[in-house]
Scaffold this motif. Structure first.
Motif, PDB file in Angstrom:
ATOM      1  N   PRO A 114      -0.910 -44.462  27.542  1.00 54.33           N
ATOM      2  CA  PRO A 114      -0.437 -43.083  27.721  1.00 54.33           C
ATOM      3  C   PRO A 114      -0.790 -42.610  29.127  1.00 54.33           C
ATOM      4  O   PRO A 114      -1.882 -42.880  29.627  1.00 54.33           O
ATOM      5  N   ALA A 115       0.134 -41.970  29.772  1.00 53.48           N
ATOM      6  CA  ALA A 115      -0.102 -41.400  31.105  1.00 53.48           C
ATOM      7  C   ALA A 115      -0.497 -42.441  32.139  1.00 53.48           C
ATOM      8  O   ALA A 115      -1.138 -42.118  33.136  1.00 53.48           O
ATOM      9  N   GLY A 116      -0.102 -43.697  31.903  1.00 52.65           N
ATOM     10  CA  GLY A 116      -0.521 -44.759  32.811  1.00 52.65           C
ATOM     11  C   GLY A 116      -0.088 -44.527  34.241  1.00 52.65           C
ATOM     12  O   GLY A 116      -0.852 -44.741  35.187  1.00 52.65           O
ATOM     13  N   ARG A 117       1.142 -44.064  34.411  1.00 51.95           N
ATOM     14  CA  ARG A 117       1.638 -43.878  35.776  1.00 51.95           C
ATOM     15  C   ARG A 117       1.088 -42.612  36.424  1.00 51.95           C
ATOM     16  O   ARG A 117       1.132 -42.473  37.642  1.00 51.95           O
ATOM     17  N   LEU A 118       0.573 -41.684  35.603  1.00 48.11           N
ATOM     18  CA  LEU A 118      -0.131 -40.532  36.164  1.00 48.11           C
ATOM     19  C   LEU A 118      -1.575 -40.897  36.506  1.00 48.11           C
ATOM     20  O   LEU A 118      -2.106 -40.473  37.529  1.00 48.11           O
ATOM     21  N   ALA A 119      -2.199 -41.679  35.658  1.00 49.75           N
ATOM     22  CA  ALA A 119      -3.577 -42.091  35.915  1.00 49.75           C
ATOM     23  C   ALA A 119      -3.672 -42.994  37.129  1.00 49.75           C
ATOM     24  O   ALA A 119      -4.675 -42.984  37.852  1.00 49.75           O
ATOM     25  N   HIS A 120      -2.611 -43.781  37.358  1.00 49.25           N
ATOM     26  CA  HIS A 120      -2.583 -44.708  38.488  1.00 49.25           C
ATOM     27  C   HIS A 120      -1.179 -44.741  39.083  1.00 49.25           C
ATOM     28  O   HIS A 120      -0.417 -45.688  38.856  1.00 49.25           O
ATOM     29  N   PRO A 121      -0.806 -43.707  39.859  1.00 49.49           N
ATOM     30  CA  PRO A 121       0.527 -43.719  40.470  1.00 49.49           C
ATOM     31  C   PRO A 121       0.713 -44.881  41.422  1.00 49.49           C
ATOM     32  O   PRO A 121       1.826 -45.355  41.619  1.00 49.49           O
ATOM     33  N   ARG A 122      -0.358 -45.307  42.037  1.00 52.55           N
ATOM     34  CA  ARG A 122      -0.407 -46.577  42.755  1.00 52.55           C
ATOM     35  C   ARG A 122      -1.586 -47.326  42.169  1.00 52.55           C
ATOM     36  O   ARG A 122      -2.646 -46.745  41.941  1.00 52.55           O
ATOM     37  N   ILE A 163     -13.989 -59.613  49.932  1.00 54.53           N
ATOM     38  CA  ILE A 163     -12.708 -60.283  50.106  1.00 54.53           C
ATOM     39  C   ILE A 163     -11.597 -59.288  49.778  1.00 54.53           C
ATOM     40  O   ILE A 163     -11.801 -58.311  49.067  1.00 54.53           O
ATOM     41  N   SER A 164     -10.426 -59.547  50.312  1.00 53.61           N
ATOM     42  CA  SER A 164      -9.303 -58.644  50.113  1.00 53.61           C
ATOM     43  C   SER A 164      -8.566 -58.956  48.820  1.00 53.61           C
ATOM     44  O   SER A 164      -8.702 -60.041  48.241  1.00 53.61           O
ATOM     45  N   MET A 165      -7.763 -57.983  48.395  1.00 51.78           N
ATOM     46  CA  MET A 165      -6.781 -58.228  47.340  1.00 51.78           C
ATOM     47  C   MET A 165      -5.464 -58.598  48.031  1.00 51.78           C
ATOM     48  O   MET A 165      -4.885 -57.762  48.740  1.00 51.78           O
ATOM     49  N   PRO A 166      -4.966 -59.820  47.829  1.00 53.58           N
ATOM     50  CA  PRO A 166      -3.720 -60.204  48.481  1.00 53.58           C
ATOM     51  C   PRO A 166      -2.478 -59.689  47.764  1.00 53.58           C
ATOM     52  O   PRO A 166      -1.365 -59.824  48.252  1.00 53.58           O
ATOM     53  N   THR A 167      -2.660 -59.112  46.597  1.00 50.11           N
ATOM     54  CA  THR A 167      -1.558 -58.625  45.770  1.00 50.11           C
ATOM     55  C   THR A 167      -2.122 -57.605  44.797  1.00 50.11           C
ATOM     56  O   THR A 167      -3.339 -57.571  44.555  1.00 50.11           O
ATOM     57  N   LEU A 168      -1.250 -56.784  44.227  1.00 51.05           N
ATOM     58  CA  LEU A 168      -1.647 -55.896  43.134  1.00 51.05           C
ATOM     59  C   LEU A 168      -1.132 -56.392  41.794  1.00 51.05           C
ATOM     60  O   LEU A 168      -1.274 -55.702  40.789  1.00 51.05           O
ATOM     61  N   LEU A 199      -5.449 -38.507  42.987  1.00 50.75           N
ATOM     62  CA  LEU A 199      -6.017 -37.348  43.667  1.00 50.75           C
ATOM     63  C   LEU A 199      -4.992 -36.229  43.797  1.00 50.75           C
ATOM     64  O   LEU A 199      -5.345 -35.046  43.735  1.00 50.75           O
ATOM     65  N   ALA A 200      -3.724 -36.591  43.954  1.00 48.09           N
ATOM     66  CA  ALA A 200      -2.691 -35.571  44.159  1.00 48.09           C
ATOM     67  C   ALA A 200      -2.466 -34.722  42.921  1.00 48.09           C
ATOM     68  O   ALA A 200      -2.016 -33.573  43.024  1.00 48.09           O
ATOM     69  N   ALA A 201      -2.772 -35.258  41.735  1.00 46.42           N
ATOM     70  CA  ALA A 201      -2.510 -34.536  40.493  1.00 46.42           C
ATOM     71  C   ALA A 201      -3.735 -33.787  39.976  1.00 46.42           C
ATOM     72  O   ALA A 201      -3.664 -33.156  38.921  1.00 46.42           O
ATOM     73  N   LEU A 202      -4.849 -33.845  40.693  1.00 44.41           N
ATOM     74  CA  LEU A 202      -6.035 -33.120  40.259  1.00 44.41           C
ATOM     75  C   LEU A 202      -5.861 -31.629  40.513  1.00 44.41           C
ATOM     76  O   LEU A 202      -5.221 -31.213  41.480  1.00 44.41           O
TER      77      LEU A 202
END
Length: 253
Positions: free
Chosen positions: A203-211, A127-132, A164-167
């Protein structure tokens, strides 16, 4: 049935010397599901959609990999019975549910299933995710929780860290280890409020998951665990890092 959150890796997971064995050992310790319900980071669709309920070709939703990864098959039976249960549980005034019968399993679903249930003899529904939105996803998980009593294994499939972009070549980046350690402690403390607000409180939440789509399936799992009284510190059948990303995976119940 338990409720799971797993880090699904990528197609080359199959070639890793360690990870396939970890997933196989995990599944060997689970009760045999009557069916598997997959919520993958790689399918966002609103309103909430049910995928194929008959055998349908896989979705090879990745690019630039060697040809043999596009020849992988996973011919699990469809799950029309669980699909009917999902529709009955989720449909409510103002909450539509749609069917996309030609939508096969994407790599967030089939890559781990190939290792965990290689016989492909258990019906699978995606099933899909209808929202994040984490709060809304927990609500969906709570609503789906009765499926566990019908023998359905609910699996949220994402990646515990994903940027992936920050690896960089070689090693595990600090933002990945920091977020993984924070998440381990928040889960051990069953600090749901912190997890819901992970972008700010970690800590680093937005780097760990930019989206946030790869962390979002966790909240479906948390909701399913909470509604069944299993929201305690989970077991961690798989941890460590793969190509710099945390492969932490969790079992509730």
């Amino acid at each position: 049935m338990p409720a799971l959150y797993l880090s699904h890796g990528a197609p080359p997971l199959a070639d890793d010397p360690i990870w396939p064995g970890e997933l196989a050992a995990w599944s060997a310790g689970l009760p045999r599901p009557r069916a598997i319900l997959m919520v993958s980071a790689h399918w966002e669709e609103a309103p909430l959609a049910l995928g194929a309920t008959e055998r349908t070709p896989l979705v090879y939703d990745f690019w630039g990999f060697p040809e043999h990864y596009y020849r992988v098959r996973y011919d699990a039976p469809g799950a029309p019975g669980p699909a009917a249960s999902v529709r009955a549980l989720l449909r409510a005034p103002g909450t539509p549910v749609q069917d996309i019968p030609d939508r096969g399993l994407d790599h967030g679903a089939y890559v781990p299933l190939v290792e965990m249930f290689p016989e492909a003899d258990i019906p699978v529904l995606q099933i899909s995710m209808p929202t994040l939105d984490p709060v809304r996803l927990m609500e969906i998980g709570r609503t789906l929780a009765p499926l566990r009593d019908e023998g359905v294994l609910i699996v949220g499939s994402g990646f515990f860290t994903h940027n992936l972009a920050a690896l960089r070549h070689g090693g595990v980046p600090g933002w990945s280890t920091e977020f993984d350690a924070w998440g381990r402690e928040a889960l051990a403390a069953v600090d749901v409020d912190a997890l819901l607000d992970f972008e700010v409180k970690s800590p680093a939440g937005r780097l760990a998951h930019p989206r946030t789509e790869h962390f979002a399936p966790l909240f479906v799992t948390l909701g399913a665990a909470e509604a069944s009284g299993d929201l305690t510190a989970p077991s961690t059948p798989v941890d460590g890092f793969w190509m710099g990303l945390s492969k932490r995976s969790l079992q509730f119940g």
